[in-house]
Design an enzyme around this catalytic site. Structure first.
Site, PDB file in Angstrom:
ATOM      1  N   HIS A  85       0.828  -1.211   0.000  1.00 22.07           N
ATOM      2  CA  HIS A  85       0.000   0.000   0.000  1.00 22.07           C
ATOM      3  C   HIS A  85       0.862   1.261   0.000  1.00 22.07           C
ATOM      4  O   HIS A  85       0.485   2.267  -0.597  1.00 22.07           O
ATOM      5  CB  HIS A  85      -0.941  -0.013   1.226  1.00 22.07           C
ATOM      6  CG  HIS A  85      -2.050  -1.017   1.070  1.00 22.07           C
ATOM      7  ND1 HIS A  85      -3.327  -0.660   0.730  1.00 22.07           N
ATOM      8  CD2 HIS A  85      -2.047  -2.366   1.141  1.00 22.07           C
ATOM      9  CE1 HIS A  85      -4.074  -1.761   0.630  1.00 22.07           C
ATOM     10  NE2 HIS A  85      -3.313  -2.804   0.874  1.00 22.07           N
ATOM     11  N   ASP A  88      -5.678   6.215   1.067  1.00 18.38           N
ATOM     12  CA  ASP A  88      -5.727   4.799   0.695  1.00 18.38           C
ATOM     13  C   ASP A  88      -7.167   4.308   0.825  1.00 18.38           C
ATOM     14  O   ASP A  88      -7.877   4.670   1.775  1.00 18.38           O
ATOM     15  CB  ASP A  88      -4.813   4.004   1.635  1.00 18.38           C
ATOM     16  CG  ASP A  88      -4.680   2.550   1.189  1.00 18.38           C
ATOM     17  OD1 ASP A  88      -3.640   2.224   0.616  1.00 18.38           O
ATOM     18  OD2 ASP A  88      -5.615   1.752   1.410  1.00 18.38           O
TER      19      ASP A  88
HETATM   20  N1  UPG Z   1       9.083  -5.905  -2.908  1.00 19.58           N
HETATM   21  C1  UPG Z   1      10.414  -5.702  -3.104  1.00 19.58           C
HETATM   22  N2  UPG Z   1      11.282  -6.576  -2.561  1.00 19.58           N
HETATM   23  C2  UPG Z   1      10.907  -7.647  -1.834  1.00 19.58           C
HETATM   24  C3  UPG Z   1       9.517  -7.879  -1.659  1.00 19.58           C
HETATM   25  C4  UPG Z   1       8.627  -6.983  -2.218  1.00 19.58           C
HETATM   26  O1  UPG Z   1      10.836  -4.724  -3.761  1.00 19.58           O
HETATM   27  O2  UPG Z   1      11.781  -8.383  -1.372  1.00 19.58           O
HETATM   28  C5  UPG Z   1       8.117  -4.906  -3.447  1.00 19.58           C
HETATM   29  C6  UPG Z   1       7.515  -5.312  -4.766  1.00 19.58           C
HETATM   30  O3  UPG Z   1       8.331  -4.883  -5.844  1.00 19.58           O
HETATM   31  C7  UPG Z   1       6.171  -4.584  -4.732  1.00 19.58           C
HETATM   32  C8  UPG Z   1       5.838  -4.550  -3.247  1.00 19.58           C
HETATM   33  O4  UPG Z   1       7.036  -4.776  -2.536  1.00 19.58           O
HETATM   34  O5  UPG Z   1       6.337  -3.257  -5.185  1.00 19.58           O
HETATM   35  C9  UPG Z   1       4.876  -5.659  -2.858  1.00 19.58           C
HETATM   36  O6  UPG Z   1       3.588  -5.340  -3.325  1.00 19.58           O
HETATM   37  P1  UPG Z   1       2.630  -6.421  -4.002  1.00 19.58           P
HETATM   38  O7  UPG Z   1       3.315  -7.094  -5.107  1.00 19.58           O
HETATM   39  O8  UPG Z   1       1.373  -5.713  -4.368  1.00 19.58           O
HETATM   40  O9  UPG Z   1       2.384  -7.503  -2.894  1.00 19.58           O
HETATM   41  P2  UPG Z   1       1.924  -7.410  -1.338  1.00 19.58           P
HETATM   42  O10 UPG Z   1       3.007  -6.887  -0.529  1.00 19.58           O
HETATM   43  O11 UPG Z   1       1.433  -8.763  -1.006  1.00 19.58           O
HETATM   44  O12 UPG Z   1       0.680  -6.377  -1.412  1.00 19.58           O
HETATM   45  C10 UPG Z   1      -0.531  -6.227  -0.697  1.00 19.58           C
HETATM   46  C11 UPG Z   1      -1.536  -7.391  -0.853  1.00 19.58           C
HETATM   47  C12 UPG Z   1      -1.857  -7.619  -2.322  1.00 19.58           C
HETATM   48  C13 UPG Z   1      -2.425  -6.328  -2.922  1.00 19.58           C
HETATM   49  C14 UPG Z   1      -1.433  -5.193  -2.703  1.00 19.58           C
HETATM   50  C15 UPG Z   1      -1.963  -3.852  -3.178  1.00 19.58           C
HETATM   51  O13 UPG Z   1      -1.004  -8.570  -0.252  1.00 19.58           O
HETATM   52  O14 UPG Z   1      -2.769  -8.687  -2.469  1.00 19.58           O
HETATM   53  O15 UPG Z   1      -2.682  -6.483  -4.302  1.00 19.58           O
HETATM   54  O16 UPG Z   1      -1.122  -5.065  -1.299  1.00 19.58           O
HETATM   55  O17 UPG Z   1      -3.188  -3.545  -2.599  1.00 19.58           O
END
Ligand code: UPG
Length: 462
Positions: free
Chosen positions: A26, A124
């Site tokens: 988020h 948000d």
């Molecule tokens: N990321 C990194 N490095 C890591 C792990 C994650 O850069 O080692 C970043 C990734 O590139 C992304 C973000 O972290 O930009 C992760 O976001 P996302 O891919 O959307 O996954 P979640 O962290 O699981 O996001 C939550 C919810 C998901 C939802 C999202 C947006 O779990 O289901 O779609 O939020 O609302």
């Protein structure tokens, strides 16, 4: 000819406050929105809610603020939940959303003291039922940033119409959304089928409040969801919604990254590496972790695997060997690298040696895969992710692994995982389509055709 007043407005720098909620998934789109707004000469105030749940979020915010010192940060200290509310969910992020929501009355004095006065506030989606009660009296124009797909937004906007009929959720076999089609029961976020859950309660009150806002911002591309965006914009999905702006937020590099990963990637063949990550907050069971390890080894491709053993990074103290076991550790070390720390995902995905992405389809990961043109093997595990996986499949960016259930429901065997990874890596047509999506997106996003962002800023300047 335009009037002198209109000309002056063209150069005015609107002041926008951004209020993210919690979780890297988020916070990330808010930081990207902030960067896009700065590039268009807006002033940005970023409201950060404290205490922050994960180290990853703290790092993302501090790295962003040091890259963009012109952003004003306002720290917002939230109240703890009472014990009964704190017991209403096991999910630390849902509880944090609820704490922020309940503390928002304390934000009024911060907002009214900002100078120059705000032209808009963007909150948000998880917080909007409460932000509206403080921004309305202050006459601040209100916008929502929806952090997931437009298809998921169609469910959010239709949900308030539906929720009566959801009271007996056992009877629901699908949700038929006008202009979009049927979302089968198996794709509906499971907690929405538990109407008394904290998630379902928050989702409903946010959905009920959408129509009070001045605009909705969705971080998506026409190239992924043109039909859905059209149905939403023409009011086919739900009537009375505020204007919708789809703004492709450019995935930026930056933040922490595992250096060993970049060096290892440099030594691999082009398009040969499988990247595996389930985002910032999804931990697999130990059994599933071991099956995944076996699947990666069986696929025969080198891999980078970002492993999470706990949803909150500060609690993730176990060493890799302890999670994988000594034997599996030896096997995976020969074929790839496994990390438990944060990597800069965008940096990894855009590396020339990465040829496929095994993803839970958190929406930011989908957008990033589209931005770099890397094919996706979708393995949705929670919440919105199956709906996002359908977008991945529908756009041709990737395909669903199979009937793999929600997290913990099914133990997906290594054999099957390995086979599906091979399919992804060997599908030349898929690679070409992913490349086309990237090329189409790049023609528009951040360029002169990025109408969503332009229209939004124009509105704030007026
Ligand atoms: N990321 C990194 N490095 C890591 C792990 C994650 O850069 O080692 C970043 C990734 O590139 C992304 C973000 O972290 O930009 C992760 O976001 P996302 O891919 O959307 O996954 P979640 O962290 O699981 O996001 C939550 C919810 C998901 C939802 C999202 C947006 O779990 O289901 O779609 O939020 O609302």
């Amino acid at each position: 000819m335009s009037s002198p007043a209109a000309d002056a407005n063209d150069f005015r720098s609107p002041h926008v406050a951004l209020l993210p909620s919690s979780g890297a998934g988020h916070i990330t789109p808010f930081l990207r929105l902030a960067a896009s707004l700065l590039s268009q000469n807006c002033r940005v105030t970023l409201i950060t809610s404290h205490p922050i749940v994960t180290q990853a979020e703290s790092n993302l915010i501090s790295s962003f603020l040091s890259s963009f010192p012109q952003v004003t940060e306002k720290q917002f200290h939230i109240l703890p939940l009472d014990p009964a509310s704190a017991a209403s969910s096991k999910d630390p992020f849902f509880l944090q959303w609820e704490s922020i929501r309940r503390s928002l009355h304390l934000l009024s004095s911060i907002l009214s003291s900002l100078s120059p006065p705000l032209d808009a506030m963007v909150s948000d989606i998880t917080l909007i039922s409460s932000t509206i009660t403080i921004t309305k009296p202050l006459k601040i124009p209100n916008y929502v940033l929806f952090t997931s797909s437009a298809k998921m937004f169609s469910l959010a906007s239709y949900y308030s119409v539906l929720s009566e009929s959801l009271s007996d959720s056992t009877k629901i076999s699908e949700i038929n959304i006008p202009g979009i089609g049927a979302i089968p029961r198996s794709s509906i976020p499971p907690l929405l089928l538990v109407p008394e859950s904290l998630f379902a309660t928050m989702f409903k009150s946010n959905s009920d409040n959408l129509r009070q806002f001045d605009g909705i911002i969705i971080n998506t591309f026409d190239q992924l969801e043109s039909k859905t965006l059209k149905a939403l914009k023409t009011g086919e999905v739900a009537g009375g919604l505020p204007p919708l702006f789809n703004v492709g937020l450019i995935p930026r590099l930056g933040g922490e990254g595992a250096e060993a990963v970049s060096k290892w990637l440099d030594a691999q063949l082009a398009k040969s590496v499988v990247y595996v990550s389930f985002g910032s907050r999804t931990a697999l069971s130990r059994e599933q972790i071991r099956e995944l390890g076996e699947g990666l080894v069986k696929s025969g491709y080198p891999f980078i695997w970002v492993m999470k053993d706990k949803a909150v990074d500060k609690e993730d103290g176990e060493k890799l060997e302890g999670v994988l076991g000594a034997e599996m550790m030896e096997e995976v070390k020969e074929k790839g690298i496994v990390v438990k720390e944060w990597v800069d995902q965008v940096e990894v995905l855009r590396h020339n040696s990465v040829g496929g992405f095994v993803s839970h389809c958190g929406w930011n990961s989908v957008v990033e895969a589209a931005w770099v043109g890397v094919p996706v093997l979708a393995w949705p595990l929670h919440g919105d992710q199956r709906i996002n996986g359908e977008v991945v499949e529908g756009s041709g960016l990737g395909f669903m692994g199979g009937n793999w259930g929600w997290s913990g429901e099914v133990l997906v065997k290594g054999e099957e995982i390995g086979r599906r990874i091979k399919e992804m890596m060997e599908d030349e047509g898929l690679r070409l389509r992913a490349g086309e999506i990237r090329d189409e997106v790049r023609k528009v996003v951040g360029g002169t055709g990025d109408d969503g962002l332009k229209q939004l800023i124009q509105k704030w300047r007026a």
